[in-house]
Scaffold this motif. Sequence first.
Motif, PDB file in Angstrom:
ATOM      1  N   ASN A  99      -6.457   1.957  -2.724  1.00 54.33           N
ATOM      2  CA  ASN A  99      -6.438   0.572  -3.201  1.00 54.33           C
ATOM      3  C   ASN A  99      -6.620  -0.416  -2.055  1.00 54.33           C
ATOM      4  N   ARG A 175      -4.661   2.321 -17.104  1.00 56.74           N
ATOM      5  CA  ARG A 175      -3.914   1.178 -16.563  1.00 56.74           C
ATOM      6  C   ARG A 175      -4.338   0.883 -15.126  1.00 56.74           C
ATOM      7  N   ASN A 179      -6.755  -2.533 -14.104  1.00 53.12           N
ATOM      8  CA  ASN A 179      -6.215  -3.553 -13.210  1.00 53.12           C
ATOM      9  C   ASN A 179      -7.050  -3.715 -11.950  1.00 53.12           C
ATOM     10  N   MET A 180      -7.476  -2.612 -11.371  1.00 53.49           N
ATOM     11  CA  MET A 180      -8.256  -2.700 -10.140  1.00 53.49           C
ATOM     12  C   MET A 180      -9.648  -3.259 -10.399  1.00 53.49           C
ATOM     13  N   GLY A 183      -9.448  -7.156 -11.380  1.00 52.49           N
ATOM     14  CA  GLY A 183      -9.139  -8.021 -10.248  1.00 52.49           C
ATOM     15  C   GLY A 183     -10.310  -8.178  -9.289  1.00 52.49           C
ATOM     16  N   LEU A 221      -3.246 -12.065  -3.946  1.00 53.47           N
ATOM     17  CA  LEU A 221      -2.664 -11.500  -5.167  1.00 53.47           C
ATOM     18  C   LEU A 221      -3.144 -10.070  -5.381  1.00 53.47           C
ATOM     19  N   GLU A 222      -4.418  -9.819  -5.090  1.00 52.08           N
ATOM     20  CA  GLU A 222      -4.979  -8.472  -5.262  1.00 52.08           C
ATOM     21  C   GLU A 222      -4.335  -7.471  -4.299  1.00 52.08           C
ATOM     22  N   VAL A 225      -1.277  -6.577  -6.019  1.00 52.63           N
ATOM     23  CA  VAL A 225      -1.584  -5.711  -7.163  1.00 52.63           C
ATOM     24  C   VAL A 225      -1.911  -4.298  -6.705  1.00 52.63           C
ATOM     25  N   LEU A 228       1.350  -2.751  -6.072  1.00 53.17           N
ATOM     26  CA  LEU A 228       2.103  -2.637  -7.322  1.00 53.17           C
ATOM     27  C   LEU A 228       1.558  -1.531  -8.217  1.00 53.17           C
ATOM     28  N   GLN A 229       0.248  -1.395  -8.300  1.00 54.16           N
ATOM     29  CA  GLN A 229      -0.341  -0.372  -9.162  1.00 54.16           C
ATOM     30  C   GLN A 229      -0.062   1.032  -8.640  1.00 54.16           C
TER      31      GLN A 229
END
Length: 248
Positions: A99, A175, A179-180, A183, A221-222, A225, A228-229
């Motif tokens: 990520n 999920r 999300n990835m 974003g 923010l990414e 994320v 977080l992911q």
Amino acid sequence: MYSPLEQFSIISLIPIHFGNFYFSFTNSSLIMLIATGLFLSFFNFVTTNGGRLIPGYKQSLMELLFEFISNLIEEQIGKQGKKFFPLIFTIFSFILICNLIGMIPYSFTVTSHLVITFGLSVSIFIGVTIVGFQKHGLHFFSFLLPPGAPLILAPLLVVLELVSYSFRAISLGVRLFANMMAGHTLVKILAGFGWTMMSVGGIMYAVSLIPMGIVFALTGLELGVACLQAYVFTILTCIYLNDAIHLH
């Protein structure tokens, strides 16, 4: 015009095929290889000679990561989950590094492809199911019938629980992928919009500072994320293992 989705294109770097079967080494393969190499190199470097009594910042980071995953397993699975520490630790580290690499400009986001995340989730689903059968045998099927449920509703509940259980193999990967991909696409669209406004010049150059400012904010923010992911994927894996070990 360039599409915001071009950043997700698979590019064959070393074409390899046998008849109609293709095993090409792609940009996705390269990033996964780099992520694995970074993961192994970092921990091999830190743990050389058993580490230091007074850890440096690199060893402190590794120990913090070890402690974080250890506490996560303890909270979600219990002491029986300690033997799964290498698996959970590897899953979290691999997803996190992939990520974060995807946040580097002109790199490639491996986890934005459903085939990668779906492959991970299906593998984990199969492994968790095997653990459940090894632990409980055929009694593992009792997981499909909640305790205290009326027997008259058993056929309906078993079907619903089976569908819900099987859907874990899909939801876990979707999920992370969604999300990835969402974003990165949003950041690309806003960046392209801001760059177009800047190229026009005049008052539009000043107005372009708004979308470009949003891009910088979204980039931060990414990054959050991305971390977080990796955490969400890992904690859900722990929860599924807990269900397989302890049933209801």
